[in-house]
Write an enzyme that holds these catalytic residues in place. Structure first.
Site, short mmCIF file in Angstrom:
data_model
loop_
_atom_site.label_atom_id
_atom_site.label_comp_id
_atom_site.label_asym_id
_atom_site.label_seq_id
_atom_site.Cartn_x
_atom_site.Cartn_y
_atom_site.Cartn_z
N SER A 104 0.83 -1.21 0.00
CA SER A 104 0.00 0.00 0.00
C SER A 104 0.86 1.25 0.00
CB SER A 104 -0.95 -0.03 1.20
OG SER A 104 -1.84 1.05 1.18
N ASP A 246 -1.25 1.44 -3.80
CA ASP A 246 -2.05 0.39 -4.42
C ASP A 246 -3.40 0.91 -4.89
OD1 ASP A 246 -2.96 0.74 -1.80
OD2 ASP A 246 -3.54 -1.34 -1.55
#
Length: 456
Positions: A104, A246
């Site tokens: 992420s 992400d």
């Protein structure tokens, strides 16, 4: 079966709702393989869908996970480069459990795994992740029948699905998009190619590069928005969009170059969803502005407060059949997107609302953002629970003050609120404060921050 992983490392990287750690020091192909085998065994899947981000370690980790799933007898559908919400789309569209390799917003040295059951149902510690962790540490043998690996491109179907959920009609908008060298550089071209007549796109940092050469792909930090803010002003754009690594989170910048509160965007999307389904339930996490539950109530909906974190909010959405959920961290969840979070879908809702009016974004959102907020302030703290307990002791019992421990420590007064909670992935305490006016917010913010950061 020979043990390929260190149990202490496994326990360290399996967090509350995903797997996250340094790669390859902690997250390596051996751990990925064992996790793939365990994931298939816990979910009982005969097919699994796997995607990965642009980090240098991600392709090999995804391949190792697929090998582990094959050892458990499951076939694997590889969708290749993907945003996390694209993986959730594939899980829902294909009806398969899934795994996404990404860290992420974490720096380049990290990687991780976000896992789900079929239809993007989340897997957290209380819903299968602990069982997967235990099987990684103490593995169960695979099957004699090995699964296969196939490839499938779902990007176009993903883009079409999102636009069908939030069509953009009305005036043409100039949109600056900062992909931060993350996966929005992969998904945004596919989505906005279908919106050529409605939008003019100015792209920033669309090159996929897991070393993040321009800035960290974490738009919750103000310094990572500065390039986008300057470009919005330079271009005279209607709106700027910033995605994390992400691309499951999206942050907005208005036409003045000012960052938009995620709580304001939560309010805007909630109002759109409640207009389609009057009386529906809307989820908000405990660091979202109190303006959100006030708005939902005023519009006739039912606000429900929950913990921070996607597995918690998705579970609450399933229990309440909520139409929408918003987190102040920039995650937005949609019942018609398998209750999964999608930064791109949130962005499309904002663009759709903006295109329907001649008003600038700052004016459109003003009524959704009445209270000054601190934003999330992170501090490295060695003994997080001791600091939280000290703060609770100082505030509990004060006149007109309520305290709860739903997630970390939340303290509320008629004129202000704050939450202090430990990060699930880093050695940090996170502070969010809000006040009826700016002076009140800053006073409370500074008072609590001094307690968190004082020498101990």
């Amino acid at each position: 079966m020979a043990q390929d992983v260190d149990p202490s490392t496994v326990r360290a990287v399996f967090k509350a709702y995903d797997v996250r750690g340094l790669a390859p020091e902690q997250i390596d192909p051996a751990l990925a393989l064992a996790t793939g085998r365990a994931h298939a065994q816990v979910t009982g899947a005969d097919r699994v869908v796997v995607g990965h981000d642009m980090r240098p370690t991600s392709p090999a980790l995804a391949a190792a996970f697929a090998e582990g799933a094959n050892q458990a007898g499951a076939d694997v559908v590889m969708i290749g480069l993907a945003s996390t919400d694209q993986l959730y789309f594939a899980s829902g569209h294909l009806g398969l459990p899934g795994a996404m390799f990404t860290a992420s917003h974490n720096p380049a040295a990290y990687n991780g795994i976000k896992m789900c059951r079929a239809d993007a149902v989340p897997i957290g510690l209380d819903s299968g992740l602990a069982e997967i962790r235990d099987l990684v540490i103490d593995p169960r043998p695979g099957t004699e029948a090995r699964g296969s690996v196939t490839e499938r491109d779902v990007l176009r179907a993903y883009a079409e699905h999102l636009i069908g959920l939030a069509p953009v009609r009305g005036r043409r908008l100039k949109v600056v998009i900062d992909a931060g060298n993350g996966m929005a550089g992969h998904t945004a071209p596919a989505v906005f190619d279908l919106l050529r007549d409605q939008t003019e796109v100015v792209s920033m940092y669309f090159e996929l590069d897991g070393t993040f050469p321009h800035h960290d792909a974490n738009p919750i930090e103000p310094e990572n928005l500065r390039d986008l803010q300057a470009r919005v002003l330079a271009e005279g754009a209607d709106v700027g969009l910033a995605f994390d690594g992400d691309a499951d989170r999206c942050f907005l910048v208005d036409e003045r170059g000012a960052a938009v509160s995620p709580s304001a965007l939560t309010g805007l999307i909630a109002s759109r969803e409640l207009a389609k389904e009057p009386g529906a339930t809307v989820i908000h996490n405990l660091i979202t502005s109190r303006a959100v539950p006030e708005l939902v109530t005023r519009l006739g909906g039912t606000p429900v407060r929950t913990r921070v974190g996607h597995s918690f909010i998705k579970a609450t959405m399933a229990q309440t059949d909520a139409v929408f959920g918003g987190e102040h961290s920039g995650h937005f969840y949609f019942r018609d997107f398998w209750r999964a979070d999608s930064g791109m879908l949130a962005a499309l809702h904002a663009l759709a609302a903006l295109a329907e009016t001649d008003r600038p974004l700052s004016d459109l959102l003003a009524s959704f953002d009445p209270y000054p907020v601190s934003g999330e302030i992170n501090s490295e703290v060695a003994d997080q629970q001791a600091v939280i307990a000290e703060i609770e002791g100082l505030y509990a019992g004060r006149d007109s003050v309520t305290v709860d421990r739903l997630d970390g420590l939340s303290v509320a007064h008629d004129d202000w609120t704050f939450n202090v909670r430990p990060s699930n992935t880093e050695p940090l305490l996170r502070l969010n404060a809000e006040g009826r006016d700016h002076d009140t917010m800053t006073r409370v913010r500074d008072e609590v921050l001094a307690l968190i950061r004082r020498d101990r």
